[in-house]
Design an enzyme around this catalytic site. Structure first.
Site, PDB file in Angstrom:
ATOM      1  N   ARG A  92       0.715  -0.756   0.386  1.00 27.39           N
ATOM      2  CA  ARG A  92      -0.123  -0.044  -0.345  1.00 27.39           C
ATOM      3  C   ARG A  92       1.229   1.120   0.303  1.00 27.39           C
ATOM      4  O   ARG A  92       1.378   1.433   0.799  1.00 27.39           O
ATOM      5  CB  ARG A  92      -0.797  -0.021   1.276  1.00 27.39           C
ATOM      6  CG  ARG A  92      -1.927   1.463   0.879  1.00 27.39           C
ATOM      7  CD  ARG A  92      -2.953   0.850   2.475  1.00 27.39           C
ATOM      8  NE  ARG A  92      -3.637   2.175   2.612  1.00 27.39           N
ATOM      9  CZ  ARG A  92      -2.818   3.013   3.810  1.00 27.39           C
ATOM     10  NH1 ARG A  92      -2.086   2.807   4.633  1.00 27.39           N
ATOM     11  NH2 ARG A  92      -3.323   4.627   3.823  1.00 27.39           N
ATOM     12  N   HIS A 136      -2.377  10.585   0.860  1.00 29.24           N
ATOM     13  CA  HIS A 136      -2.540  10.880   1.755  1.00 29.24           C
ATOM     14  C   HIS A 136      -1.864  12.203   2.524  1.00 29.24           C
ATOM     15  O   HIS A 136      -0.877  12.092   3.027  1.00 29.24           O
ATOM     16  CB  HIS A 136      -1.220   9.765   2.523  1.00 29.24           C
ATOM     17  CG  HIS A 136      -0.890   8.837   3.350  1.00 29.24           C
ATOM     18  ND1 HIS A 136      -1.395   7.464   3.590  1.00 29.24           N
ATOM     19  CD2 HIS A 136      -0.936   9.256   4.951  1.00 29.24           C
ATOM     20  CE1 HIS A 136      -1.134   7.182   4.847  1.00 29.24           C
ATOM     21  NE2 HIS A 136      -0.312   8.752   5.563  1.00 29.24           N
ATOM     22  N   GLU A 181      -7.418   8.070   6.730  1.00 30.76           N
ATOM     23  CA  GLU A 181      -7.549   9.359   7.454  1.00 30.76           C
ATOM     24  C   GLU A 181      -7.670  10.540   7.400  1.00 30.76           C
ATOM     25  O   GLU A 181      -7.193  11.435   7.973  1.00 30.76           O
ATOM     26  CB  GLU A 181      -6.095   8.846   8.636  1.00 30.76           C
ATOM     27  CG  GLU A 181      -5.690   7.350   8.895  1.00 30.76           C
ATOM     28  CD  GLU A 181      -4.596   8.067   9.352  1.00 30.76           C
ATOM     29  OE1 GLU A 181      -4.422   8.430  10.210  1.00 30.76           O
ATOM     30  OE2 GLU A 181      -4.203   6.183  10.094  1.00 30.76           O
ATOM     31  N   ASN A 309      -7.828   1.548   9.810  1.00 31.69           N
ATOM     32  CA  ASN A 309      -6.820   1.899  10.888  1.00 31.69           C
ATOM     33  C   ASN A 309      -6.687   2.039  11.854  1.00 31.69           C
ATOM     34  O   ASN A 309      -7.368   3.229  11.895  1.00 31.69           O
ATOM     35  CB  ASN A 309      -6.287   3.428  10.089  1.00 31.69           C
ATOM     36  CG  ASN A 309      -5.635   3.449   8.380  1.00 31.69           C
ATOM     37  OD1 ASN A 309      -5.694   2.509   8.119  1.00 31.69           O
ATOM     38  ND2 ASN A 309      -4.652   4.496   8.250  1.00 31.69           N
ATOM     39  N   TYR A 311      -4.877   1.444  15.917  1.00 33.57           N
ATOM     40  CA  TYR A 311      -3.319   2.059  16.583  1.00 33.57           C
ATOM     41  C   TYR A 311      -3.935   1.866  18.338  1.00 33.57           C
ATOM     42  O   TYR A 311      -2.910   1.290  18.588  1.00 33.57           O
ATOM     43  CB  TYR A 311      -3.285   3.504  16.253  1.00 33.57           C
ATOM     44  CG  TYR A 311      -1.972   3.182  14.988  1.00 33.57           C
ATOM     45  CD1 TYR A 311      -0.819   2.496  14.980  1.00 33.57           C
ATOM     46  CD2 TYR A 311      -2.347   3.815  14.093  1.00 33.57           C
ATOM     47  CE1 TYR A 311      -0.632   2.625  13.645  1.00 33.57           C
ATOM     48  CE2 TYR A 311      -2.117   4.112  12.600  1.00 33.57           C
ATOM     49  CZ  TYR A 311      -0.762   3.366  12.323  1.00 33.57           C
ATOM     50  OH  TYR A 311      -0.311   3.738  11.347  1.00 33.57           O
TER      51      TYR A 311
HETATM   52  C1  FCB Z   1      -1.444   6.998  10.609  1.00 31.48           C
HETATM   53  C2  FCB Z   1      -0.314   8.047   9.167  1.00 31.48           C
HETATM   54  C3  FCB Z   1       0.571   7.307   9.019  1.00 31.48           C
HETATM   55  C4  FCB Z   1       1.270   7.410   9.902  1.00 31.48           C
HETATM   56  C5  FCB Z   1       0.269   6.422  11.176  1.00 31.48           C
HETATM   57  C6  FCB Z   1       1.733   6.552  12.285  1.00 31.48           C
HETATM   58  O1  FCB Z   1      -2.103   8.277  11.247  1.00 31.48           O
HETATM   59  O2  FCB Z   1      -1.773   7.289   8.509  1.00 31.48           O
HETATM   60  O3  FCB Z   1       1.146   8.084   7.877  1.00 31.48           O
HETATM   61  O4  FCB Z   1       1.983   8.543  10.387  1.00 31.48           O
HETATM   62  O5  FCB Z   1      -0.209   6.947  11.675  1.00 31.48           O
END
Ligand code: FCB
Length: 477
Positions: A92, A136, A181, A309, A311
């Site tokens: 990607r 992006h 995002e 996405n 985290y």
């Molecule tokens: C996300 C982004 C990516 C990277 C990660 C850690 O928010 O999409 O570019 O910075 O976090």
């Protein structure tokens, strides 16, 4: 990968049972143009908002910029070979708008397009499925000067750009995501100002979010018309939002942050409406007068997939009188109308970003999207962690990152077992890179980059991931 003195780290962390993923599961890794390409002024590329922002004093830690980054623009064939060595099934990447359409309007820049044509050809030659993200975060600076994402016209410009990329690459690229995002583009870019273009105005952030989604919808319509075979989607960053206690005031704080972080995007994109409670929460910020008839139908143009996405989780509590606002990314505020909600830390292990490690949150997030919003195939388009790495005897033994991936892949498998149509997973990131406002001080890569020499060293997590892909799953005990 072929060096026998560097055996794969298989077995380092086989904590659970063997878990095999569905056949054809798309194993990948992700990057983004500004974070890795460098060559900021080459091949006809013109500045984006991230060039301007990173070159503005005080915006990025240590004054770091993406001018050189991982020099991927020049090292692309070697980097693709590295991907092939790892056995990646998909890669990607994002296309830099100012490289292929300098200034953001007008004709394509053939030299810029050529780079992505060569990248895609190189990937296909190695049997790696290209996964293309159109945006992006690198808006051409002239479009920002004309108003940026708070201006409606930017949505139309984005659709034109999408068409131009489709004309050049549509014969070879199956998977397309429009935005990466949009929450970050809108609320960090125009709300807190922690990201480019660094503006801080709640109403502008809300308008930006709307126009990003409008641009997405228009782009999907254009791509669908010209490339009926393409698989089209969008990538959103989602968080479970948990109240810090069972106090109803904390529950209300969680509802508000969930509205801004998640439902602001999921509802328009997948249901064609803004949530009523979110609109009410924002009434001091905006009257939503920027939303025109037909916009929401455009935004909800049918998709083929949704990228998630993931985290971490947000744990929040009701505002406290006189409490200090959190520093950095929440100040001035990326939560317009809910600026005083408290973000609570629970004392659980965190990454080098201070993000709490919460693998069950991935199960929760995927289940929610599937159970509340859509039957579409889902893909984890990013998941990963920054840790402080060290090169010892030419090796980087990133056990923390490896454990993070392991835990989240177990969570992904659990989501599949619970009925979520999860079709793929992309590790963030293939290689260390420019981590936005943190510059090069945070490392997310499975591959170490020595920025002085541009030497690449696959870390233990890369070797382990290669083995996961080879097995199509995780080893047992
Ligand atoms: C996300 C982004 C990516 C990277 C990660 C850690 O928010 O999409 O570019 O910075 O976090």
């Amino acid at each position: 990968m072929s060096n026998p003195s560097h055996p794969p780290a298989v077995g380092v962390l086989d904590q659970g049972p063997e878990l095999i993923f569905p056949p054809g599961f798309l194993w990948g890794a992700a990057t983004a143009a500004y974070q890795i390409e460098g060559a900021a002024t080459e091949g006809g590329r013109t500045p984006s908002i991230w060039d301007r922002f990173s070159h503005t004093e005080g915006r990025v830690v240590n004054g770091h910029t993406g001018d050189v980054a991982c020099d991927h623009y020049h090292r692309m064939p070697d980097d693709v070979r590295l991907m092939a060595d790892l056995g990646l099934r998909s890669y990607r990447f994002s296309v830099a708008w100012p490289r292929v359409q300098p200034g953001g309007t007008g004709p394509a820049n053939a030299e810029g397009l050529d780079f992505y044509q060569r990248l895609v050809d190189e990937l296909l030659t190695h049997g790696i499925e290209p996964w293309l993200t159109l945006y992006h975060w690198d808006l051409p600076q002239p479009l920002e000067d004309a108003g940026g994402w708070p201006a409606r016209d930017t949505a139309g410009r984005f659709a034109d750009y999408a068409q131009l990329v489709a004309d050049a690459l549509g014969d070879r690229v199956t998977y397309w995501t429009t935005l990466n995002e949009p929450w970050c583009s809108a609320f960090l870019g125009y709300g807190s100002g922690a990201h480019a273009p660094g503006r801080s105005d709640g109403a502008d952030a809300v308008r930006a979010g709307h126009h990003l989604m409008l641009g997405h919808g228009l782009a999907v319509q254009a791509l669908r018309a010209s490339r009926p075979q393409a698989q089209l989607g969008v990538t959103v960053n989602l968080y479970p939002v948990t109240p810090a206690s069972d106090d109803p005031a904390d529950a209300d704080a969680a509802r508000r942050i969930d509205g801004l972080a998640n439902r602001f995007f999921l509802d328009p994109l997948l249901r064609g409406s803004y949530p009523a409670d979110l609109v009410a929460d924002l009434k001091e910020v905006t009257d939503f007068g920027h939303v025109r008839d037909g916009d929401l139908a455009t935004i909800a143009t049918p998709l083929d997939l949704v990228g998630v996405n993931y985290y971490s989780r947000h744990v929040v509590a009701a505002p406290v009188e006189g409490a200090e606002r959190a520093p950095y990314w929440r100040a001035p505020s990326c939560w317009p109308g809910s600026e005083d909600v408290q973000f609570v830390t629970r004392g659980v292990p965190v990454t080098d970003m201070d993000w709490e490690i919460d693998a069950p949150g991935l199960v929760e997030t995927l289940r929610r999207v599937h159970e509340e919003y859509t039957d579409l195939p889902l893909y984890v388009t990013e998941n990963g962690s920054a840790f402080v790495d060290e090169v010892v005897d030419g090796r980087v033994d990133d056990v923390d990152r490896l454990a993070y991936f392991d835990a989240h892949l177990r969570a992904a498998h659990e989501a599949i077992a619970a009925g979520v149509p999860l079709h793929g997973y992309f590790a963030w990131s293939l290689m260390d890179n420019f981590e936005w406002a943190w510059g090069y001080t945070k490392r997310f890569g499975m591959v170490w980059i020595d920025y002085a020499t541009q030497i690449r060293i696959p870390k233990s997590s890369a070797r382990w991931y290669a083995e996961v892909i080879r097995r199509n799953g995780l080893a047992g005990q």
